[in-house]
Scaffold this motif. Structure first.
Motif, PDB file in Angstrom:
ATOM      1  N   UNK A 193       3.277  10.833   6.507  1.00  0.00           N
ATOM      2  CA  UNK A 193       4.573  10.520   7.110  1.00  0.00           C
ATOM      3  C   UNK A 193       5.159  11.767   7.771  1.00  0.00           C
ATOM      4  N   UNK A 194       5.092  12.898   7.070  1.00  0.00           N
ATOM      5  CA  UNK A 194       5.635  14.149   7.607  1.00  0.00           C
ATOM      6  C   UNK A 194       4.835  14.608   8.822  1.00  0.00           C
ATOM      7  N   UNK A 195       3.510  14.553   8.733  1.00  0.00           N
ATOM      8  CA  UNK A 195       2.665  14.957   9.859  1.00  0.00           C
ATOM      9  C   UNK A 195       2.914  14.069  11.074  1.00  0.00           C
ATOM     10  N   UNK A 196       3.055  12.771  10.851  1.00  0.00           N
ATOM     11  CA  UNK A 196       3.324  11.844  11.957  1.00  0.00           C
ATOM     12  C   UNK A 196       4.652  12.186  12.632  1.00  0.00           C
ATOM     13  N   UNK A 197       5.677  12.511  11.846  1.00  0.00           N
ATOM     14  CA  UNK A 197       6.983  12.858  12.421  1.00  0.00           C
ATOM     15  C   UNK A 197       6.902  14.132  13.255  1.00  0.00           C
ATOM     16  N   UNK A 198       6.194  15.126  12.748  1.00  0.00           N
ATOM     17  CA  UNK A 198       6.046  16.392  13.484  1.00  0.00           C
ATOM     18  C   UNK A 198       5.283  16.162  14.785  1.00  0.00           C
ATOM     19  N   UNK A 199       4.176  15.433  14.712  1.00  0.00           N
ATOM     20  CA  UNK A 199       3.375  15.174  15.905  1.00  0.00           C
ATOM     21  C   UNK A 199       4.120  14.293  16.902  1.00  0.00           C
ATOM     22  N   UNK A 200       4.890  13.322  16.407  1.00  0.00           N
ATOM     23  CA  UNK A 200       5.704  12.488  17.298  1.00  0.00           C
ATOM     24  C   UNK A 200       6.720  13.331  18.049  1.00  0.00           C
ATOM     25  N   UNK A 201       7.417  14.215  17.325  1.00  0.00           N
ATOM     26  CA  UNK A 201       8.408  15.059  17.977  1.00  0.00           C
ATOM     27  C   UNK A 201       7.748  15.946  19.037  1.00  0.00           C
ATOM     28  N   UNK A 202       6.639  16.577  18.687  1.00  0.00           N
ATOM     29  CA  UNK A 202       5.952  17.456  19.638  1.00  0.00           C
ATOM     30  C   UNK A 202       5.469  16.677  20.861  1.00  0.00           C
ATOM     31  N   UNK A 259      -2.068   7.563  12.407  1.00  0.00           N
ATOM     32  CA  UNK A 259      -2.317   8.070  11.047  1.00  0.00           C
ATOM     33  C   UNK A 259      -2.110   7.006   9.970  1.00  0.00           C
ATOM     34  N   UNK A 260      -1.770   5.793  10.386  1.00  0.00           N
ATOM     35  CA  UNK A 260      -1.460   4.705   9.459  1.00  0.00           C
ATOM     36  C   UNK A 260      -0.431   5.158   8.423  1.00  0.00           C
ATOM     37  N   UNK A 261       0.665   5.736   8.943  1.00  0.00           N
ATOM     38  CA  UNK A 261       1.703   6.299   8.088  1.00  0.00           C
ATOM     39  C   UNK A 261       2.974   5.467   8.097  1.00  0.00           C
ATOM     40  N   UNK A 262       2.883   4.239   8.506  1.00  0.00           N
ATOM     41  CA  UNK A 262       4.062   3.376   8.577  1.00  0.00           C
ATOM     42  C   UNK A 262       4.378   2.858   7.193  1.00  0.00           C
ATOM     43  N   UNK A 263       5.610   3.080   6.737  1.00  0.00           N
ATOM     44  CA  UNK A 263       6.030   2.550   5.441  1.00  0.00           C
ATOM     45  C   UNK A 263       6.244   1.037   5.569  1.00  0.00           C
ATOM     46  N   UNK A 264       5.889   0.293   4.575  1.00  0.00           N
ATOM     47  CA  UNK A 264       6.143  -1.147   4.617  1.00  0.00           C
ATOM     48  C   UNK A 264       7.640  -1.422   4.692  1.00  0.00           C
ATOM     49  N   UNK A 265       8.015  -2.517   5.300  1.00  0.00           N
ATOM     50  CA  UNK A 265       9.437  -2.862   5.413  1.00  0.00           C
ATOM     51  C   UNK A 265      10.037  -3.053   4.026  1.00  0.00           C
ATOM     52  N   UNK A 309       0.838  -1.207   0.000  1.00  0.00           N
ATOM     53  CA  UNK A 309       0.000   0.000   0.000  1.00  0.00           C
ATOM     54  C   UNK A 309       0.871   1.254   0.000  1.00  0.00           C
ATOM     55  N   UNK A 310       0.461   2.224  -0.789  1.00  0.00           N
ATOM     56  CA  UNK A 310       1.184   3.499  -0.857  1.00  0.00           C
ATOM     57  C   UNK A 310       0.785   4.357   0.333  1.00  0.00           C
ATOM     58  N   UNK A 311       1.775   4.921   1.017  1.00  0.00           N
ATOM     59  CA  UNK A 311       1.516   5.812   2.145  1.00  0.00           C
ATOM     60  C   UNK A 311       1.785   7.236   1.668  1.00  0.00           C
ATOM     61  N   UNK A 312       0.776   8.113   1.724  1.00  0.00           N
ATOM     62  CA  UNK A 312       0.986   9.491   1.280  1.00  0.00           C
ATOM     63  C   UNK A 312       2.078  10.177   2.105  1.00  0.00           C
ATOM     64  N   UNK A 313       2.891  10.962   1.429  1.00  0.00           N
ATOM     65  CA  UNK A 313       4.011  11.648   2.076  1.00  0.00           C
ATOM     66  C   UNK A 313       3.542  12.586   3.179  1.00  0.00           C
ATOM     67  N   UNK A 314       2.397  13.234   2.985  1.00  0.00           N
ATOM     68  CA  UNK A 314       1.919  14.174   4.000  1.00  0.00           C
ATOM     69  C   UNK A 314       1.637  13.469   5.318  1.00  0.00           C
TER      70      UNK A 314
END
Length: 92
Positions: free
Chosen positions: A19-28, A83-89, A12-17
């Protein structure tokens, strides 16, 4: 003999937005909760939040780095899961 192209399961393709949103929210999230907990135990809470200097600040940096290194190995970070933003292995 093969009947056509190899049958490779579609990832499944994970939209880039996401992944980026998840990283920002994780950091915060890690910065906010981790900083608060460290400040609480070290007596660095202020009326407007927390202020970390020296060893407590380095402890927070270590916590953030550890979170981003270990969480993906355990199935993904908190916000990647939400956000179901995990990239497949195997994807870069």
């Amino acid at each position: 003999m093969s009947d056509g192209p190899s049958q490779r399961p579609e990832r499944p393709h994970v939209p880039t937005w996401r992944i980026i949103l998840a990283a920002i929210l994780d950091f915060a999230t890690v910065f906010g909760f981790g900083g608060y907990v460290i400040a609480r135990f070290t007596g660095n809470l202020t009326s407007t939040g927390f202020r970390l200097e020296g060893a407590p600040a380095f402890a927070l940096f270590a916590l953030i780095i550890g979170y981003f290194l270990l969480a993906p190995r355990m199935g993904g970070t908190l916000w990647q899961r939400i956000l179901r933003a995990r990239r497949p292995r195997g994807d870069a």
